[in-house]
Design a protein around this motif. Structure first.
Motif, PDB file in Angstrom:
ATOM      1  N   ASP A 103       0.827  -1.213   0.000  1.00  0.00           N
ATOM      2  CA  ASP A 103       0.000   0.000   0.000  1.00  0.00           C
ATOM      3  C   ASP A 103       0.860   1.261   0.000  1.00  0.00           C
ATOM      4  O   ASP A 103       2.059   1.210   0.249  1.00  0.00           O
ATOM      5  CB  ASP A 103      -0.988  -0.036   1.175  1.00  0.00           C
ATOM      6  CG  ASP A 103      -0.302  -0.095   2.522  1.00  0.00           C
ATOM      7  OD1 ASP A 103       0.389   0.868   2.868  1.00  0.00           O
ATOM      8  OD2 ASP A 103      -0.451  -1.119   3.231  1.00  0.00           O
ATOM      9  N   THR A 104       0.194   2.381  -0.265  1.00  0.00           N
ATOM     10  CA  THR A 104       0.939   3.640  -0.399  1.00  0.00           C
ATOM     11  C   THR A 104       1.512   4.105   0.943  1.00  0.00           C
ATOM     12  O   THR A 104       2.477   4.858   0.962  1.00  0.00           O
ATOM     13  CB  THR A 104       0.053   4.746  -0.994  1.00  0.00           C
ATOM     14  OG1 THR A 104      -1.177   4.786  -0.273  1.00  0.00           O
ATOM     15  CG2 THR A 104      -0.238   4.478  -2.456  1.00  0.00           C
ATOM     16  N   ASP A 105       0.919   3.652   2.056  1.00  0.00           N
ATOM     17  CA  ASP A 105       1.500   3.983   3.362  1.00  0.00           C
ATOM     18  C   ASP A 105       2.831   3.249   3.559  1.00  0.00           C
ATOM     19  O   ASP A 105       3.722   3.751   4.238  1.00  0.00           O
ATOM     20  CB  ASP A 105       0.538   3.616   4.507  1.00  0.00           C
ATOM     21  CG  ASP A 105      -0.557   4.662   4.699  1.00  0.00           C
ATOM     22  OD1 ASP A 105      -1.491   4.686   3.885  1.00  0.00           O
ATOM     23  OD2 ASP A 105      -0.469   5.457   5.654  1.00  0.00           O
ATOM     24  N   PRO A 116       5.476   6.544   3.972  1.00  0.00           N
ATOM     25  CA  PRO A 116       4.641   6.844   5.143  1.00  0.00           C
ATOM     26  C   PRO A 116       4.316   8.336   5.254  1.00  0.00           C
ATOM     27  O   PRO A 116       5.049   9.183   4.750  1.00  0.00           O
ATOM     28  CB  PRO A 116       5.497   6.390   6.318  1.00  0.00           C
ATOM     29  CG  PRO A 116       6.495   5.450   5.735  1.00  0.00           C
ATOM     30  CD  PRO A 116       6.752   5.916   4.337  1.00  0.00           C
ATOM     31  N   LYS A 117       3.199   8.595   5.942  1.00  0.00           N
ATOM     32  CA  LYS A 117       2.633   9.961   5.956  1.00  0.00           C
ATOM     33  C   LYS A 117       3.567  11.039   6.450  1.00  0.00           C
ATOM     34  O   LYS A 117       3.419  12.185   6.051  1.00  0.00           O
ATOM     35  CB  LYS A 117       1.353   9.988   6.788  1.00  0.00           C
ATOM     36  CG  LYS A 117       1.577   9.792   8.282  1.00  0.00           C
ATOM     37  CD  LYS A 117       1.320   8.395   8.695  1.00  0.00           C
ATOM     38  CE  LYS A 117       1.902   8.088  10.047  1.00  0.00           C
ATOM     39  NZ  LYS A 117       2.011   6.640  10.242  1.00  0.00           N
ATOM     40  N   GLY A 171      -4.485   2.021  -1.696  1.00  0.00           N
ATOM     41  CA  GLY A 171      -4.536   3.007  -0.633  1.00  0.00           C
ATOM     42  C   GLY A 171      -4.732   4.399  -1.168  1.00  0.00           C
ATOM     43  O   GLY A 171      -5.575   4.612  -2.030  1.00  0.00           O
ATOM     44  N   SER A 172      -3.944   5.323  -0.683  1.00  0.00           N
ATOM     45  CA  SER A 172      -4.236   6.738  -0.916  1.00  0.00           C
ATOM     46  C   SER A 172      -3.797   7.187  -2.301  1.00  0.00           C
ATOM     47  O   SER A 172      -3.118   6.475  -3.023  1.00  0.00           O
ATOM     48  CB  SER A 172      -3.596   7.600   0.173  1.00  0.00           C
ATOM     49  OG  SER A 172      -2.306   8.009  -0.196  1.00  0.00           O
ATOM     50  N   ARG A 179      -1.812   9.640  -2.883  1.00  0.00           N
ATOM     51  CA  ARG A 179      -0.566  10.405  -2.770  1.00  0.00           C
ATOM     52  C   ARG A 179       0.387  10.122  -3.923  1.00  0.00           C
ATOM     53  O   ARG A 179       0.840   9.000  -4.119  1.00  0.00           O
ATOM     54  CB  ARG A 179       0.098  10.122  -1.414  1.00  0.00           C
ATOM     55  CG  ARG A 179       0.473   8.686  -1.199  1.00  0.00           C
ATOM     56  CD  ARG A 179       0.968   8.407   0.217  1.00  0.00           C
ATOM     57  NE  ARG A 179      -0.124   8.491   1.192  1.00  0.00           N
ATOM     58  CZ  ARG A 179      -0.035   8.024   2.437  1.00  0.00           C
ATOM     59  NH1 ARG A 179       1.080   7.466   2.873  1.00  0.00           N
ATOM     60  NH2 ARG A 179      -1.065   8.122   3.252  1.00  0.00           N
ATOM     61  N   LEU A 221      -4.942   9.393   9.799  1.00  0.00           N
ATOM     62  CA  LEU A 221      -3.677   9.159   9.096  1.00  0.00           C
ATOM     63  C   LEU A 221      -2.495   9.753   9.837  1.00  0.00           C
ATOM     64  O   LEU A 221      -1.372   9.676   9.345  1.00  0.00           O
ATOM     65  CB  LEU A 221      -3.720   9.647   7.651  1.00  0.00           C
ATOM     66  CG  LEU A 221      -3.427  11.117   7.359  1.00  0.00           C
ATOM     67  CD1 LEU A 221      -3.236  11.300   5.868  1.00  0.00           C
ATOM     68  CD2 LEU A 221      -4.482  12.010   7.883  1.00  0.00           C
ATOM     69  N   ARG A 275      -8.638   3.021   7.155  1.00  0.00           N
ATOM     70  CA  ARG A 275      -7.484   2.200   6.779  1.00  0.00           C
ATOM     71  C   ARG A 275      -6.777   1.649   8.005  1.00  0.00           C
ATOM     72  O   ARG A 275      -6.545   2.379   8.964  1.00  0.00           O
ATOM     73  CB  ARG A 275      -6.498   3.006   5.919  1.00  0.00           C
ATOM     74  CG  ARG A 275      -7.062   3.237   4.557  1.00  0.00           C
ATOM     75  CD  ARG A 275      -6.058   3.724   3.543  1.00  0.00           C
ATOM     76  NE  ARG A 275      -6.759   3.868   2.278  1.00  0.00           N
ATOM     77  CZ  ARG A 275      -6.753   4.955   1.522  1.00  0.00           C
ATOM     78  NH1 ARG A 275      -6.023   5.987   1.877  1.00  0.00           N
ATOM     79  NH2 ARG A 275      -7.445   4.994   0.407  1.00  0.00           N
ATOM     80  N   ARG A 287      -0.287   3.073   9.731  1.00  0.00           N
ATOM     81  CA  ARG A 287      -1.205   4.109   9.283  1.00  0.00           C
ATOM     82  C   ARG A 287      -1.443   5.173  10.361  1.00  0.00           C
ATOM     83  O   ARG A 287      -1.434   6.364  10.105  1.00  0.00           O
ATOM     84  CB  ARG A 287      -2.538   3.459   8.876  1.00  0.00           C
ATOM     85  CG  ARG A 287      -3.680   4.426   8.590  1.00  0.00           C
ATOM     86  CD  ARG A 287      -3.554   5.070   7.241  1.00  0.00           C
ATOM     87  NE  ARG A 287      -4.683   5.954   6.980  1.00  0.00           N
ATOM     88  CZ  ARG A 287      -4.847   6.625   5.852  1.00  0.00           C
ATOM     89  NH1 ARG A 287      -3.965   6.519   4.886  1.00  0.00           N
ATOM     90  NH2 ARG A 287      -5.884   7.408   5.678  1.00  0.00           N
TER      91      ARG A 287
END
Lengths: 201, 468
Positions: free
Chosen positions: A20-22, A26-27, A80-81, A83, B413, B432, B437
């Motif tokens: 996944d994009t995380d 990561p954020k 996922g996102s 981004r 998030l 999610r 996350r």
């Protein structure tokens, strides 16, 4: 945008589904206002421990894959996102091609905007490419976008599908916005008609 | 004319140009913008000397980074990099003349809650945002989906997107829901059935009696998680509930324009004999209150089930499940309801609306959260927060031991200071449960607001029906 036509390089095997994009970025690294410099944080939480030391088992930390230009991965890559930091990080690391059985839509689209070629192939063919990638840095995979072929280090050839318009843009490094602006008259006409038919919009 | 789906109708009404190979320029009616995925796009415009094509159709609000603590007016509550992103949005909104709700505005909140609340989102529209949960707006019978930053720049510059049409998928939820079962249980159960890639390449239309029976807010919860099922967009045909929700909102049409809009909106449904590329049907009465056990939104089970064994799966899912169970610190065979919880997070674009807060408060009224539990409610917008205070919900949360926060994306998030510590286990109403996350090493179980409230009271995952 950087052009993509042919690529011969090391392929890193990432035998995991639902990447996944995380995981990819990561954020905490989304707080940038630039597109560059994210390669060092690609797969950050899989690549580094809590003290920022490299985790030796992770594929991109292994000496033979540090210069990988291709990733071979499992189903549903990039879920996922939305981004775009995910393809930015992949590209900044030096990877220009991701091969997997399937991709999440938004990620797939984002790749083409950044000079990355995502290739979807049936699982059986991915199995062959995964084994080829596991041979390490002496095994180079060859991607030819014009011919739409992948050649393994053993000389086995697979063909892949790609949307003709996306291929054209990628091969010529074309800027989407510039292309669309050539159709400004169509957009003006649409807006004029919509102002009559849906004036509340 | 050949029969059409709702998606076909909206698509056809927005094609500004079609090339011979089928590549289309899709006209965009509403472009929502937040601080994380837009700075590079505005920078691109500046470098190329371009303007925003339709500033009156472009709406910006900061939500991902903003602190949700009560003292957030103090700039020191934000990290330097977060502050730079929010300030960049302030400046870009001003420089390019787009609609803007700054942090100090009571209408500020999560972009997908603010859009419908202010009447920006209307039936039959195309809506995009640099955020995958844009699917939320599909609840109004609009075609709404997430885009990347290059596409954000493309929409800013041209008000169009280069698109190819997706396929049509129908997800029908028949019959009635059982007591204690909510919109969140519907949407999680669909993903549990189809998998996180089941909707890839499709636009989902949710229909059936159980969907019709949902409020607009419940429908937003369902559509919000279309992306977790792989579909960029999920939508629901507009009906009287939709029109009643929209009417009178600040940016909804008024007077003669309302009548004209209604004439079109009433044509927005899938024709009886329309073609579907894929159909999924679930009986409403078969849906139970569910939770996730793993690190993919497809890892869904009824709360009455046990943690599954990795070898009960097939293919690549065996290794993925092994990895998930290890990450989540769970043992196969243990009842889900034995899983102890450290933290409860109620909020997000999935479940941060007033009805979500009412559902959680109904469980919490007159009760206290478990000793040592960390629990927070983060309303989806300043207006949701104000309404909850007016209805007395805030008092119920505070008396139960919850923190009552300001609006934002918060711990969904974890881009702001609201994060889990390694190993900390959270019952979350967000969307999610990926590794890391909600904070590195954090463990997330997804569920409905009522289920999250129940877990806060008992200290472990709990069947909400036992507390009703």
């Amino acid at each position: 945008m950087e052009k993509f036509d042919k690529l011969t390089g090391i392929a890193a095997p990432l035998d995991l589904i639902n990447v996944d994009t995380d995981m990819i970025i990561p954020k905490q690294f989304l707080k940038t206002i630039k597109r560059s410099g994210l390669g060092v944080n690609l797969f950050d939480e899989m690549r580094y421990d809590d003290d920022r030391n490299e985790i030796p088992d992770f594929v991109l930390n292994k000496p033979q894959y540090r210069d990988a230009q291709i990733i071979v991965a499992g189903d549903n890559f990039g879920c996922g996102s939305s981004r775009e930091h995910a393809p930015w990080a992949i590209k900044d690391f030096g990877i220009s091609c991701v091969i997997a059985p399937s991709f999440a839509d938004i990620f797939y689209n984002n790749c083409f905007k950044n000079g990355i070629l995502p290739i979807a192939l049936p699982q059986e063919q991915i199995n062959v490419l995964m084994k080829d990638a596991q041979k390490g840095s002496n095994a180079r995979m060859e991607i030819d976008l014009e011919a739409q072929t992948i050649t393994t280090s053993d000389g086995e050839v697979f063909t892949f599908d790609v949307d003709a318009f996306k291929k054209h843009c990628l091969m010529n490094g074309l800027d989407d916005i510039g292309l669309t602006m050539e159709k400004a008259a169509s957009i003006d006409t649409f807006e004029a008609a919509a102002a009559q038919s849906r004036p509340w919009v | 004319m050949s029969p059409k789906t709702l998606y076909d109708k909206i698509w056809d009404a927005h094609v500004a140009h079609e090339a011979e190979d089928g590549t289309c320029l899709l006209y965009i009616d509403r472009h929502l913008v937040h601080e994380v995925t837009s700075p590079q796009a505005f920078e691109g415009l500046r470098m190329a000397g371009r303007k925003v094509h339709a500033p009156d159709k472009t709406i910006a609000v900061p939500d991902h980074n903003v602190p949700t603590t009560l003292d957030r007016a103090n700039a020191a509550t934000m990290t330097e990099d977060s502050r730079i992103q929010v300030e960049a949005l302030d400046k870009n909104a001003k420089d390019f003349g787009i609609h803007y709700y700054p942090v100090s505005d009571v209408r500020q909140g999560i972009v997908h809650i603010v859009g419908p609340e202010q009447g920006w989102t209307l039936p039959g529209m195309t809506v995009v945002c640099g955020d995958s949960h844009t699917a939320t707006h599909g609840a109004f019978g609009s075609l709404a989906h997430g885009i990347g930053t290059s596409e954000v720049e493309h929409v800013l510059a041209t008000q169009t997107l280069i698109q190819r049409k997706g396929k049509n998928m129908k997800v029908e939820i028949t019959g009635k829901l059982a007591p204690g079962v909510t919109a969140k249980d519907i949407t999680l159960s669909v993903i549990g059935k189809t998998g996180t890639a089941g909707g890839t390449g499709y636009v989902i239309e949710y229909c059936g009696e159980a969907i019709r029976d949902l409020s607009m807010e419940g429908r937003m919860t369902v559509c919000n998680m279309a992306i977790e099922g792989g579909a960029r967009a999920g939508l629901i045909a507009p009906d009287e509930k939709t029109f009643a929700y929209v009417m009178g909102r600040p940016h909804a049409p008024k007077g003669a324009q309302w009548e004209a809009a209604m004439n079109w909106w009433k044509t927005l449904y899938s024709d009886d004999d329309a073609h579907w590329d894929k159909v999924v049907t679930i009986k409403g009465e078969d849906i139970a209150p569910v939770v996730t056990w793993g690190t993919s939104p497809e890892d869904v089970l009824p709360i009455t089930a046990n943690v599954p064994a990795a070898d009960s799966f097939t293919g690549g899912k065996v290794d993925a499940a092994k990895r998930s169970l290890e990450y989540m610190g769970l043992t196969a065979g243990m009842p889900l309801s034995d899983i102890k919880i450290d933290t409860v997070f109620i909020g997000s674009c999935t479940n941060g609306r007033i009805e979500d807060l009412r559902a959680a408060a109904a469980i919490l009224k007159g009760k206290k959260i478990k000793d040592g539990m960390r629990a927070m409610v983060v309303p989806g917008s300043g207006l949701v927060r104000a309404q909850a205070e007016e209805e007395g919900l805030a008092d119920i949360f505070i008396e139960a031991g919850f923190e009552w926060r300001m609006a934002g994306c918060s711990m969904c998030l974890a881009m702001n200071p609201d994060q889990l510590a390694p190993g900390e286990r959270c019952a979350a109403t967000s969307n999610r449960n990926f590794e890391g996350r909600q904070g590195r090493g954090g463990r997330t179980h997804l569920m409905s607001p009522a289920m999250a409230a129940a877990a806060a009271v008992t200290g472990h995952l709990t069947d909400v029906r036992d507390l009703m």
